[in-house]
Write a protein that holds these residues in place. Structure first.
Motif, PDB file in Angstrom:
ATOM      1  N   ALA B  34       0.841  -1.201   0.000  1.00 15.73           N
ATOM      2  CA  ALA B  34       0.000   0.000   0.000  1.00 15.73           C
ATOM      3  C   ALA B  34       0.875   1.250   0.000  1.00 15.73           C
ATOM      4  O   ALA B  34       0.577   2.227  -0.697  1.00 15.73           O
ATOM      5  N   ASN B  37       2.377   1.628  -3.469  1.00 15.07           N
ATOM      6  CA  ASN B  37       1.364   2.201  -4.349  1.00 15.07           C
ATOM      7  C   ASN B  37       1.182   3.688  -4.057  1.00 15.07           C
ATOM      8  O   ASN B  37       1.147   4.522  -4.967  1.00 15.07           O
ATOM      9  N   ASP B  43       0.872  -0.936  -8.961  1.00 15.49           N
ATOM     10  CA  ASP B  43      -0.294  -1.754  -8.642  1.00 15.49           C
ATOM     11  C   ASP B  43      -0.254  -3.067  -9.409  1.00 15.49           C
ATOM     12  O   ASP B  43      -0.529  -3.098 -10.612  1.00 15.49           O
ATOM     13  N   ASP B 211     -12.584  -3.137  -7.627  1.00 14.24           N
ATOM     14  CA  ASP B 211     -11.276  -3.753  -7.446  1.00 14.24           C
ATOM     15  C   ASP B 211     -11.413  -4.850  -6.386  1.00 14.24           C
ATOM     16  O   ASP B 211     -12.417  -4.897  -5.666  1.00 14.24           O
ATOM     17  N   ALA B 214      -9.096  -6.129   0.057  1.00 10.21           N
ATOM     18  CA  ALA B 214      -7.921  -6.663   0.736  1.00 10.21           C
ATOM     19  C   ALA B 214      -8.274  -7.805   1.684  1.00 10.21           C
ATOM     20  O   ALA B 214      -7.407  -8.555   2.113  1.00 10.21           O
ATOM     21  N   CYS B 250     -14.311  -1.613  -3.120  1.00  5.81           N
ATOM     22  CA  CYS B 250     -12.924  -1.194  -3.336  1.00  5.81           C
ATOM     23  C   CYS B 250     -12.824  -0.533  -4.706  1.00  5.81           C
ATOM     24  O   CYS B 250     -13.317  -1.064  -5.703  1.00  5.81           O
ATOM     25  N   ARG B 253      -7.981   0.503  -5.236  1.00  2.00           N
ATOM     26  CA  ARG B 253      -7.372   0.014  -3.983  1.00  2.00           C
ATOM     27  C   ARG B 253      -7.864   0.742  -2.727  1.00  2.00           C
ATOM     28  O   ARG B 253      -7.376   0.467  -1.632  1.00  2.00           O
ATOM     29  N   LEU B 323      -6.531   3.041   1.423  1.00  5.50           N
ATOM     30  CA  LEU B 323      -5.733   2.311   0.433  1.00  5.50           C
ATOM     31  C   LEU B 323      -5.151   1.047   1.051  1.00  5.50           C
ATOM     32  O   LEU B 323      -4.522   1.114   2.098  1.00  5.50           O
ATOM     33  N   TYR B 325      -3.870  -3.451   0.435  1.00  7.90           N
ATOM     34  CA  TYR B 325      -3.693  -4.731  -0.257  1.00  7.90           C
ATOM     35  C   TYR B 325      -3.911  -5.851   0.746  1.00  7.90           C
ATOM     36  O   TYR B 325      -3.797  -5.618   1.955  1.00  7.90           O
ATOM     37  N   TRP B 329      -7.414  -4.408   5.141  1.00  8.83           N
ATOM     38  CA  TRP B 329      -7.777  -3.091   4.637  1.00  8.83           C
ATOM     39  C   TRP B 329      -7.556  -1.997   5.690  1.00  8.83           C
ATOM     40  O   TRP B 329      -7.667  -0.818   5.381  1.00  8.83           O
TER      41      TRP B 329
END
Lengths: 402, 402
Positions: B34, B37, B43, B211, B214, B250, B253, B323, B325, B329
């Motif tokens: 994250a 990114n 990404d 998206d 996470a 999402c 991200r 934001l 991954y 989250w």
């Protein structure tokens, strides 16, 4: 809720303890969620906080230690007695003051294991540098040993029940690929195809539901096919596009990955040239598989096949696959690549993915296989070819044409 | 492909460098996907191998280092110049001989930064104990400092563009919850509802695709609602069941989580009693939010509300979100809990999740909100109540009744 007989878990534990003894490890701190599941059955999305399964060589049962609120989940999903499930208070979670490994070190000292030979999974995602630093600080009389991949290597050869679960995952992978390819049409977006794939993977079949894969479906299109690990965007498919789908079916956390390359309408000259070469290489490798060969020797079948066409591939050709959690479905043990000395045995399972990536495009056509007594068999039946998709006539599952 | 103007990335980088200077860090090795990114735009689902963004305090651009085959993805998704994208050979991947940090240490020495003050994200999933051990071994003249959460704290206050992305994620969350609840009916399985939720999350809306979240949707039913982090099973819903859905929409991200508790038919006495208490507490906390308050003070509004009913909650009430991954989250910075001194500021964003779990059941009704100039606003509009679902009349999106 246990997916295996308790005796299967106990066999795994016993094999693990044999390896511990060989390496002089008295206490093994298992932090890899796949290894925790493999030995105890534990299955929950709680690995975003520190947790572990503690294997003490002279104790019959492992001890699960995690966040208080996840203790109920540990009691429900494992074969452990309730007294072997220990929760830590919530103030240890994502705190800059308290660390869960402080709690765990206290437990280890409290039960008299603070001065022993302790194995830790040094290169696991869920054993951070800080986790190790805290443990070392609190357990200054312990001797730490890197037990990375110790349990992973026990996982390498699958039981018949594990193979059965992978067969189910294979059916789910076939179905998800079929549905995903159906959504690769002009006028639909990458995300629409990804959504359909996810839906198929999770719903599974009428007989058995699917599980979340350890890696999201990868679905680059157009020039993004030059990059193997891009997921998807809002990009609309258009005629002439190349699309790569890499997905896995998953059942009870067992994965069967599958990759295909699709073109909408007429394929490019590059793909027309490359796809038969990749498929030929893939077939020759699958034909070469037999117990007794090393992974490195298997890779040489691929190199030999490719050399005929003047192509070389830098990246590894495949890897051991099975039980896993995000972020990876690979087991991090055997790789099908030059120099890997792992000897193939029946019921080892691999994802064979001869991907090639260039500056503006790539190609992936893969198979997941199990080593059999004499050769191998694949888990999926999806056509092993470059998939040519008709650009326009898109029919969804409910018969609507758009 | 960049979701933000380059100037926004550069502002983030500049804030990061200010914090580095304050802490005496000359080189920051960013391994949290994250944070990578956030600073570069990168990404891809490549975080299952070691990779990093190297921030050198006296260099204008960060350096991305990752696996060779992911270099194209870094060039495509970041604002970095091509010469700042460095790939390592594939033999470093999941090898018991070579480690990517050996390569990275060589680079650091090669460009003259081997003896500097180096910040590492000690408690990140993607900075393993081994990664740190290898770096320390090779860079014995460097001084390592724990820079854990340094970039995460820069992420705490969102820009207007980030808030806009979270609003889109909120719309997706609302839609996914609506569709998921529609599938919570007798005769359907937990996995069917999860599949529908995933499909909704990924397809997003007609204007913008979704998206992958996470964390997978969490969807326990029946007695499993006592365990917050169970995902789903093949279990068929039946009348009288309680079901908890926790999901996130999402977008690019950015996450907006949302949890609701559903009963099929008549709710249990426990849920009838608890749900108004939880909703009242939730409302009172949302009313209490204002800039200047600490997270700890906000939590006391919840305790005060619950105390009226003789209930206590051990676990934290919420956490900063945005934001991210897999596997989380949450941002691991501010938590809404006793003693957290983080001062609320406009455009901080939190998931407020007053979950309560007992031996045989649990309840979760949550909201994700943004702190505004005077109070707060939530990102979703889904009814803030215990959801009573009619057991039988299930209508799917295509009008079929089953």
């Amino acid at each position: 809720m246990l997916p295996f007989d308790i005796s299967e878990y106990q066999n795994r534990l016993s094999e693990t303890k044999q390896l511990m003894a060989q390496r002089g490890i008295e206490v093994l701190l298992v932090t890899d969620p796949a290894n925790i599941n493999y030995l105890s059955g534990y299955d929950a999305w709680s690995f975003y906080v520190h947790q572990m399964l503690m294997i003490i060589i002279d104790e019959a049962q492992p001890i699960w230690i995690g966040r208080n609120q996840d203790g109920n989940g540990a009691k429900k999903t494992t074969w452990l007695s309730s007294e072997n499930v220990i929760g830590y208070p919530d103030y240890y979670v994502h705190s800059t003051i308290h660390h869960p490994m402080d709690f765990i070190a206290d437990i280890l000292r409290g039960i008299g294991h603070g001065k022993r030979y302790i194995g830790v999974e040094m290169d696991n995602y869920y054993f951070s540098a800080k986790a190790y630093a805290q443990l070392s600080k609190h357990l200054c009389y312990a001797t730490f040993k890197d037990a990375g991949l110790l349990v992973n290597f026990v996982r390498l050869v699958k039981s018949d029940q594990e193979i059965e679960y992978m067969k189910r995952a294979g059916k789910i992978a076939d179905q998800a690929m079929k549905n995903g390819v159906e959504y690769v049409r002009t006028g639909l977006r990458e995300c629409d195809a990804a959504a359909k794939i996810y839906q198929s993977i999770i719903a599974g079949t009428d007989e058995y539901g699917g599980d979340y894969p350890a890696i999201a479906p990868l679905l680059p299109s157009g020039e993004n096919t030059s990059s193997p690990h891009l997921t998807w965007t809002d990009r609309m498919f258009k005629e002439g596009d190349e699309v790569i789908i890499e997905l896995a079916g998953c059942y009870k956390r067992y994965h069967v990955p599958l990759a295909r390359t699709i073109t909408i309408g007429t394929p490019s000259e590059e793909l027309k040239r490359l796809s038969p070469i990749v498929i030929e290489g893939l077939n020759e490798v699958l034909e070469a598989v037999k117990p007794g060969l090393t992974c490195g020797e298997l890779e040489s079948a691929w190199c030999k096949s490719l050399k005929k066409h003047g192509i070389e591939k830098e990246s590894r050709l495949g890897y051991s696959v099975g039980l896993n959690y995000p972020p990876d479905w690979g087991e991090h043990t055997a790789s099908i690549r030059n120099g890997d000395l792992t000897i193939l045995k029946p019921n080892m399972t691999f994802h064979l993915i001869p991907g090639l990536w260039f500056d503006n495009y790539g190609i992936e056509i893969s198979e997941t296989f199990r080593v059999t007594e004499k050769g191998c068999e694949t888990f999926t039946t999806f056509p092993r070819q470059l998939i040519l998709q008709d650009p326009f006539s898109y029919t969804n599952q409910d018969g609507k044409i758009s």
